[in-house]
Write a protein that holds these residues in place. Sequence first.
Motif, PDB file in Angstrom:
ATOM      1  N   ALA A 210       0.826  -1.213   0.000  1.00 22.49           N
ATOM      2  CA  ALA A 210       0.000   0.000   0.000  1.00 22.49           C
ATOM      3  C   ALA A 210       0.859   1.261   0.000  1.00 22.49           C
ATOM      4  O   ALA A 210       1.721   1.444   0.887  1.00 22.49           O
ATOM      5  N   ASP A 211       0.591   2.122  -0.971  1.00 27.79           N
ATOM      6  CA  ASP A 211       1.230   3.434  -1.059  1.00 27.79           C
ATOM      7  C   ASP A 211       0.647   4.319   0.041  1.00 27.79           C
ATOM      8  O   ASP A 211      -0.576   4.563   0.066  1.00 27.79           O
TER       9      ASP A 211
ATOM     10  N   GLY B 253      10.671   5.308   3.011  1.00 24.09           N
ATOM     11  CA  GLY B 253      11.029   3.955   3.422  1.00 24.09           C
ATOM     12  C   GLY B 253       9.820   3.033   3.316  1.00 24.09           C
ATOM     13  O   GLY B 253       8.779   3.396   2.747  1.00 24.09           O
ATOM     14  N   ALA B 254       9.966   1.843   3.872  1.00 13.79           N
ATOM     15  CA  ALA B 254       8.865   0.878   3.850  1.00 13.79           C
ATOM     16  C   ALA B 254       8.899   0.068   5.133  1.00 13.79           C
ATOM     17  O   ALA B 254       9.971  -0.181   5.694  1.00 13.79           O
ATOM     18  N   GLN B 255       7.747  -0.321   5.613  1.00 14.16           N
ATOM     19  CA  GLN B 255       7.654  -1.115   6.832  1.00 14.16           C
ATOM     20  C   GLN B 255       6.546  -2.152   6.669  1.00 14.16           C
ATOM     21  O   GLN B 255       5.589  -1.945   5.916  1.00 14.16           O
ATOM     22  N   TRP B 256       6.685  -3.216   7.428  1.00  7.27           N
ATOM     23  CA  TRP B 256       5.593  -4.185   7.494  1.00  7.27           C
ATOM     24  C   TRP B 256       4.454  -3.588   8.312  1.00  7.27           C
ATOM     25  O   TRP B 256       4.656  -3.109   9.422  1.00  7.27           O
ATOM     26  N   HIS B 257       3.291  -3.640   7.759  1.00 12.42           N
ATOM     27  CA  HIS B 257       2.079  -3.238   8.467  1.00 12.42           C
ATOM     28  C   HIS B 257       1.531  -4.448   9.225  1.00 12.42           C
ATOM     29  O   HIS B 257       1.152  -4.353  10.390  1.00 12.42           O
ATOM     30  N   VAL B 258       1.494  -5.595   8.556  1.00 10.63           N
ATOM     31  CA  VAL B 258       1.227  -6.896   9.174  1.00 10.63           C
ATOM     32  C   VAL B 258       2.347  -7.805   8.717  1.00 10.63           C
ATOM     33  O   VAL B 258       2.416  -8.153   7.537  1.00 10.63           O
TER      34      VAL B 258
ATOM     35  N   GLU C 265       1.667   9.819   4.789  1.00 14.90           N
ATOM     36  CA  GLU C 265       2.586  10.952   4.937  1.00 14.90           C
ATOM     37  C   GLU C 265       3.941  10.533   4.389  1.00 14.90           C
ATOM     38  O   GLU C 265       4.380   9.418   4.678  1.00 14.90           O
ATOM     39  N   GLY C 266       4.578  11.403   3.612  1.00 13.99           N
ATOM     40  CA  GLY C 266       5.933  11.110   3.155  1.00 13.99           C
ATOM     41  C   GLY C 266       6.007  10.886   1.661  1.00 13.99           C
ATOM     42  O   GLY C 266       5.098  11.251   0.899  1.00 13.99           O
ATOM     43  N   SER C 267       7.096  10.261   1.214  1.00 15.75           N
ATOM     44  CA  SER C 267       7.358  10.057  -0.215  1.00 15.75           C
ATOM     45  C   SER C 267       6.835   8.686  -0.646  1.00 15.75           C
ATOM     46  O   SER C 267       5.947   8.110  -0.012  1.00 15.75           O
ATOM     47  N   THR C 268       7.431   8.166  -1.739  1.00 13.82           N
ATOM     48  CA  THR C 268       6.859   6.935  -2.335  1.00 13.82           C
ATOM     49  C   THR C 268       7.982   5.949  -2.636  1.00 13.82           C
ATOM     50  O   THR C 268       8.393   5.756  -3.783  1.00 13.82           O
TER      51      THR C 268
ATOM     52  N   ASP D 108      -0.859   5.706  -5.964  1.00  8.86           N
ATOM     53  CA  ASP D 108      -1.500   6.826  -6.647  1.00  8.86           C
ATOM     54  C   ASP D 108      -0.488   7.701  -7.376  1.00  8.86           C
ATOM     55  O   ASP D 108      -0.870   8.737  -7.937  1.00  8.86           O
ATOM     56  N   GLY D 109       0.790   7.315  -7.392  1.00  9.95           N
ATOM     57  CA  GLY D 109       1.727   8.254  -7.977  1.00  9.95           C
ATOM     58  C   GLY D 109       2.956   7.614  -8.568  1.00  9.95           C
ATOM     59  O   GLY D 109       2.881   6.542  -9.177  1.00  9.95           O
ATOM     60  N   PHE D 110       4.086   8.297  -8.422  1.00 13.35           N
ATOM     61  CA  PHE D 110       5.351   7.871  -8.990  1.00 13.35           C
ATOM     62  C   PHE D 110       6.287   7.429  -7.879  1.00 13.35           C
ATOM     63  O   PHE D 110       6.360   8.088  -6.833  1.00 13.35           O
ATOM     64  N   PRO D 111       7.069   6.381  -8.102  1.00 13.56           N
ATOM     65  CA  PRO D 111       8.074   6.012  -7.097  1.00 13.56           C
ATOM     66  C   PRO D 111       9.101   7.125  -6.958  1.00 13.56           C
ATOM     67  O   PRO D 111       9.496   7.768  -7.946  1.00 13.56           O
ATOM     68  N   THR D 112       9.557   7.358  -5.734  1.00 10.94           N
ATOM     69  CA  THR D 112      10.553   8.392  -5.483  1.00 10.94           C
ATOM     70  C   THR D 112      11.928   7.804  -5.183  1.00 10.94           C
ATOM     71  O   THR D 112      12.877   8.535  -4.934  1.00 10.94           O
ATOM     72  N   ASP D 113      12.035   6.467  -5.169  1.00  9.63           N
ATOM     73  CA  ASP D 113      13.353   5.851  -5.017  1.00  9.63           C
ATOM     74  C   ASP D 113      13.680   5.043  -6.273  1.00  9.63           C
ATOM     75  O   ASP D 113      12.873   4.950  -7.196  1.00  9.63           O
ATOM     76  N   GLU D 114      14.894   4.470  -6.280  1.00 12.85           N
ATOM     77  CA  GLU D 114      15.314   3.661  -7.424  1.00 12.85           C
ATOM     78  C   GLU D 114      14.685   2.280  -7.295  1.00 12.85           C
ATOM     79  O   GLU D 114      15.251   1.361  -6.701  1.00 12.85           O
ATOM     80  N   TYR D 115      13.496   2.134  -7.836  1.00 15.05           N
ATOM     81  CA  TYR D 115      12.751   0.888  -7.654  1.00 15.05           C
ATOM     82  C   TYR D 115      13.193  -0.197  -8.643  1.00 15.05           C
ATOM     83  O   TYR D 115      12.940  -1.371  -8.410  1.00 15.05           O
TER      84      TYR D 115
END
Lengths: 337, 288
Positions: B76-77, B124-129, B146-149, B181-188
Motif C-alpha cells: 500500500a502506497d 522507506g517501507a515497513q511491514w504493516h502486518v 505521509e511522506g514520499s513513495t 496513486d503516484g510515482f516512485p521516489t526511489d530507485e525501484y
Amino acid sequence: MGAANTWRALKCSVKGHSHGTMQDYCDYWASPRGDVVVAAVADGHGGARYFRSDRGARFAVEVALDLAGMPFGRPPARGQGLLAVTHVPGSEHAWLKKGLSESIAREWRERVRADLRSEPLRPEEVATLAEGRDLAPEQRELMPYGSTLLLAITHSASVGYLQVGDGDILELGGASGDVYCPLSHDPALVANETHSLCSFVENPRRKALDEPSWDYRPWEHARSLFRPTSDESPAPLLILLATDGYSNSFKDYAGFEQIARDYAAHLQEPGGRSSVEGSLETWLAETSREGSGDDISVVLIYDESRFGCMGRFAATSHDESDIDPSGRVPEQGPEHA
Amino acid sequence: MTDDFSGLEAIGGALRPSIVILGQAAQSLASGDEPPAIAARQADRSCGTFTLQEGRMGNRPGGELAKRPLHFFWLADCSGSMSVDEKVQSLNHAIREAIPEMRRVAAENPNAEVLVRSLRFATGAQWHVSVPTPIESFEWQDLDAEGSTDLGHALALLTSQLKTPPMAQRALPPIVVLLSDGFPTDEYGPALDALLAEPWGKKAVRIAIAIGKDANLSVLERFIGNPEVKPLTARNPGQLVRFIRWASTAVLKSASAPASQALGALPGNVPIPPPPPDNAPSAAEDVW
C-alpha cells in the motif's frame, strides 16, 4: 552371488478432493518370474488449457510401459506401429536419458496426433488455446494433453528411473529405514509450474525465418538415474512413484518420506499386501481431502524376497507415538535368526 | 561384453538379451544426472529385530497432513498524496470490506491456507502486518499517509519473504496486490529486478491498482510483468472497492486451484480472471 529379487507392485489413483475429473494415471507391468517390474505414473496438468490432459497422462503411462518393457519381454499393449527405441550405443544411462526418454516423447506425440485425428478439437476449445502467448500450431496441438511422467524399472541386477516434470520417487533402503530421493528436485519447479511432455524449447539453431522457432525436445528436461545392484550395493527394499498431489499434502517433506517406512511396515505383515490393497484408496482419499486436494496416483514396488529377512518397521501412529523418527521400535524379542 | 543396444529395434517382437547386458554392467558405477552416494547404501542386508506395534494396520501412511499455504500480500502506497481527497481512507475501507469475501473464497477452497500480510511504503517501507495471518483471523488496522513513495524499499522487503526459505516448496503461487496513486521516489528498478529474479517472485500473481489518474501506469505494468494483465485505475471510492474485491476474491480463487502449468508455455502460471468492468465513469463521478 546374492538371492534374486522378487519384485512385486501395487498401484492406486484417487481423484482430488477439489477436482472435477481425474487427471492422473498409473500402471505397472511385473514379469511372471518376478525379476522385473516396469512402473509409471503421470499427472495431467488440468486447468482450462489442458482439457485433454487426462488422456495425455494415460498415453504417457501406456507408451512408457510399452517402450521400457520391450527389452524385458513385455509385449507392447498396442502391438503394431510403435516407433523403434532409438539405438544409443554406450551406457545404460544413455539409453534411459536419451534413447528411451526421446522415444517416449515422440511416441506420446504420435498418440496425441492420432487422438486429434479421431476427435478434432471443438471451436470453443481452439478459442481457449488461442488465448496463450505466441504459440506455434504444434504447441497448441499438444498443450491440451500436457502431462508429467515418472518411470521406474526394477530388475534383478539394476534399478533405473526417468522423470519429466514434478512428482516424487522414493527409495527405502533395508533395515536402516533410510529413505532416499534418487532424483533431486528441480528448484525451478515451484508454484505449480512443471516440465511437461508437451513442452517445447526455443530453437537455437534457427537461421531463417521459415525455420521453426520452437523445437519439440521435452527429453532435454528429463532427469534420470541408472544404478547396478549387487550384494555390496543392494537394490532398495521398496520404491514408490507418486504424483505431486501426494507430497504436497504433507506439512513437511519428512512427513511424506515417512510413507515409505509405513508402507513397508504394512507390507511385511502376514496378509500385508491384501491389507494394503484394501486400504490404499481410503488412505489416499484421506490424504487428498486433508492435504493438497489434488489427484494422487502411486505405484509401490517392493522386493518380496527380502521382506522376509529384513528388520520390521513400525507404522506411523497418528494417535500417539513412542517410536523414534527412524521408524524402529525397541526389540521385543528375537524375530529372526 | 557390449553396451550395444542394437537388439532393441524389433517392434512388437521378443527382445533379447538386454537383461544379459545389464547384468554384465553390474560392476560399473551408477550413472545419471545426479549419481547417488553408493557408499551410503552398501551392506544394508542385515536383519533387524523390530516389532510392529499393535493396532497399526489401519493407520494412514505418512506424517501430519496440511493444506497448501497461499501467501497474499497488500503493498500500500502511504505517501502524502494519499491523504488528499480521502484516498487512504477509501483504501482502508475497501480492504476492510473485502475481508469477509476473502474468507468466503477461502472456505470454498479448503485445501488452500490463505495467509495475509501487508506492507506500507512512504518514506522507506515497513511491514504493516508482518506475520502471515490466516484470513479467518485477519483484521485490518487503518493506514495513514505521509511522506514520499519508496516503492523500491517495499519491493526489497517483499523479496526477502519470497525466498526459499521461508517459502515452502509446496506453497501455492503467492498473490501480491500493489496499490499506488503516484510515482516512485526511489530507485525501484533494481529492487523489481531482484524480485523477479527470485523463482517465487517471478511466479507470484502480481496485480496493480492505480488510485487516481496521476499514477504511473508504466511502473505498474512493469511490476505486473504480464502483457495480458493491465493495471486497473480506480477513479472513485466505488471503483476502488470493486477492484480490490476482484483482486482479493476472483484472483484468490484462481490461485487456490491446484492445476499445473507447463513451464514457459504461458505468460503467467495462474489464469487471471477478467476484472470487473470499468463502467466508463463520467467526469462528475471522478474524484481522483
